[in-house]
Write a protein that holds these residues in place. Structure first.
Motif, PDB file in Angstrom:
ATOM      1  N   LEU A 122       0.839  -1.189   0.000  1.00 57.43           N
ATOM      2  CA  LEU A 122       0.000   0.000   0.000  1.00 57.43           C
ATOM      3  C   LEU A 122       0.880   1.248   0.000  1.00 57.43           C
ATOM      4  O   LEU A 122       1.885   1.298   0.722  1.00 57.43           O
ATOM      5  N   VAL A 123       0.511   2.240  -0.797  1.00 55.89           N
ATOM      6  CA  VAL A 123       1.236   3.505  -0.849  1.00 55.89           C
ATOM      7  C   VAL A 123       0.359   4.604  -0.264  1.00 55.89           C
ATOM      8  O   VAL A 123      -0.786   4.776  -0.669  1.00 55.89           O
ATOM      9  N   HIS A 124       0.925   5.339   0.720  1.00 57.92           N
ATOM     10  CA  HIS A 124       0.197   6.421   1.391  1.00 57.92           C
ATOM     11  C   HIS A 124      -1.134   5.936   1.973  1.00 57.92           C
ATOM     12  O   HIS A 124      -2.132   6.652   1.966  1.00 57.92           O
TER      13      HIS A 124
ATOM     14  N   SER B  29       3.167  -1.346   3.953  1.00 59.38           N
ATOM     15  CA  SER B  29       2.868  -0.031   3.395  1.00 59.38           C
ATOM     16  C   SER B  29       4.138   0.794   3.290  1.00 59.38           C
ATOM     17  O   SER B  29       5.105   0.590   4.041  1.00 59.38           O
ATOM     18  N   VAL B  30       4.120   1.721   2.344  1.00 53.94           N
ATOM     19  CA  VAL B  30       5.179   2.724   2.199  1.00 53.94           C
ATOM     20  C   VAL B  30       4.490   4.070   2.271  1.00 53.94           C
ATOM     21  O   VAL B  30       3.572   4.353   1.499  1.00 53.94           O
TER      22      VAL B  30
ATOM     23  N   LEU C  98      10.609   2.781  -3.480  1.00 53.60           N
ATOM     24  CA  LEU C  98      10.650   1.920  -2.299  1.00 53.60           C
ATOM     25  C   LEU C  98       9.511   0.904  -2.314  1.00 53.60           C
ATOM     26  O   LEU C  98       9.695  -0.261  -1.940  1.00 53.60           O
ATOM     27  N   ALA C  99       8.337   1.328  -2.760  1.00 47.01           N
ATOM     28  CA  ALA C  99       7.197   0.406  -2.843  1.00 47.01           C
ATOM     29  C   ALA C  99       7.495  -0.747  -3.796  1.00 47.01           C
ATOM     30  O   ALA C  99       7.185  -1.917  -3.510  1.00 47.01           O
TER      31      ALA C  99
ATOM     32  N   ALA D 166       9.187  -5.115   5.817  1.00 42.62           N
ATOM     33  CA  ALA D 166       8.536  -4.299   6.841  1.00 42.62           C
ATOM     34  C   ALA D 166       8.037  -2.997   6.228  1.00 42.62           C
ATOM     35  O   ALA D 166       8.590  -2.501   5.241  1.00 42.62           O
ATOM     36  N   SER D 167       6.983  -2.461   6.810  1.00 38.93           N
ATOM     37  CA  SER D 167       6.480  -1.154   6.372  1.00 38.93           C
ATOM     38  C   SER D 167       7.516  -0.078   6.682  1.00 38.93           C
ATOM     39  O   SER D 167       8.359  -0.241   7.571  1.00 38.93           O
ATOM     40  N   GLU D 168       7.439   1.024   5.945  1.00 42.39           N
ATOM     41  CA  GLU D 168       8.448   2.079   6.112  1.00 42.39           C
ATOM     42  C   GLU D 168       7.862   3.442   5.775  1.00 42.39           C
ATOM     43  O   GLU D 168       6.985   3.555   4.915  1.00 42.39           O
TER      44      GLU D 168
END
Length: 336
Positions: free
Chosen positions: A155-157, A167-168, A307-308, A322-324
């Protein structure tokens, strides 16, 4: 061996003293092949100009080596509704660059009401190997379904509290904290806020951050107006600030709403920043085209996309991910 115009995988394997399947795995970056063996095979392949077949790689590994970038899209009465073009293009370019470096490509998938089953079929048919979602809304149940079916996605934003979805995102607090410190330096005391509504998790987060930082820095909040991240909602918000004493500054939850607000203010001969300071969030190109140029918070969209894509590729390979969050930062221009 003499260099040939074309050379087969078997010949590379013979020169390296390994099996043809090891050559395929090594050149595909498999973590199961020792690094020394990988380097040896790569040197031989480079020396003889061997180019692996993407079709053969896809067939052998049962993968398409394509990432699906899912964007909201609908058409109503001849009008297209989609993710804003600049936001989409910057995230897309970042994803394409990172994917290319890993020998993947990116396929854009327009989401006009696709079900989790529709999306799963894209993976089962090897059209794509996983998804990057843009423009996710709060309450979307498809992520639970895809996760339960082990379909890789990022997921982005957007994120879902309490769920293990990768998610990123952008750390909105770092840039907003800089903005409030800047306001304090400029003797700003009274603020207005144009929020992004409650459909998007980033909008909710920015509203929460605005309130907590205003309290922390000791600012008075005169008025908070509901928007929806659109330029139109920015124009409509102007009437809520006109006809009363202006706050010292109005913080907009994104640049598009700030653009609309400034347009409406100009029609009413409101001078910016003399009468009221206006700020945005995202640092889209429109922020430099406005007059006055918009003070805003930079949202690293290209880096977010890259990154995503990297995280999705790692997820597809079965690696731990991991999410970042990436930091935001204040960009001071003329409007504040």
């Amino acid at each position: 061996m003499k260099k040939k115009a074309t050379i087969s995988r078997r010949e590379i394997a013979s020169a390296a003293g390994v099996s043809p399947s090891t050559v395929s795995r090594a050149l595909a970056g498999s973590p199961l092949i020792p690094e020394a063996t990988k380097r040896k095979i790569e040197r031989i392949a480079k020396r003889f100009g061997y180019v692996p077949s993407d079709l053969a790689r896809s067939f052998y590994q049962k993968k398409s080596f394509r990432l699906g970038l899912v964007i909201p899209f609908s058409m109503s009465e001849g009008r297209v509704r989609a993710v804003p073009s600049e936001y989409f293009s910057k995230v897309l370019y970042g994803a394409v660059g990172a994917a290319k470096a890993a020998r993947y490509s990116v396929t854009v998938i327009t989401d006009d009401g696709l079900s989790a089953r529709d999306l799963e079929r894209e993976v089962l048919s090897h059209a794509v190997d996983g998804f990057i979602f843009l423009g996710g809304r709060i309450g979307d149940t498809r992520y639970d379904e895809l996760h339960s079916r082990t379909v890789p996605f990022v997921l982005v934003h957007h994120y879902v509290p309490g769920k293990p979805f990768i998610s990123v995102d952008t750390d909105s607090e770092s840039g907003m904290r800089e903005l409030f410190a800047y306001f304090r330096e400029k003797s700003v005391r009274v603020l207005g806020f144009l929020n992004g509504g409650e459909s998007f998790v980033n909008a909710v987060d920015r509203t929460r951050l605005f309130s907590s930082l205003a309290e922390e820095f000791g600012f008075t909040v005169m008025r908070s107006v509901d928007g929806d991240f659109s330029r139109t909602s920015g124009r409509n918000a102007a009437s809520h600030f006109l006809g009363a004493p202006f706050p010292d500054a109005i913080v907009c939850a994104n640049d598009r709403m700030a653009f609309g607000l400034i347009e409406a203010f100009k029609r009413e001969n409101v001078a910016i920043p003399a009468d009221v300071r206006v700020t945005g969030f995202d640092n889209q190109d429109v922020s430099t085209l406005l007059t006055p140029a918009l003070t805003t918070i930079d949202n690293p969209l290209y880096d977010i996309g890259a990154l995503a894509a990297k995280k999705l590729i790692h997820r597809i390979r079965g690696e731990e991910v991991a999410s970042e969050q990436l930091p935001s930062r204040l960009i001071v221009r003329e409007s504040a």
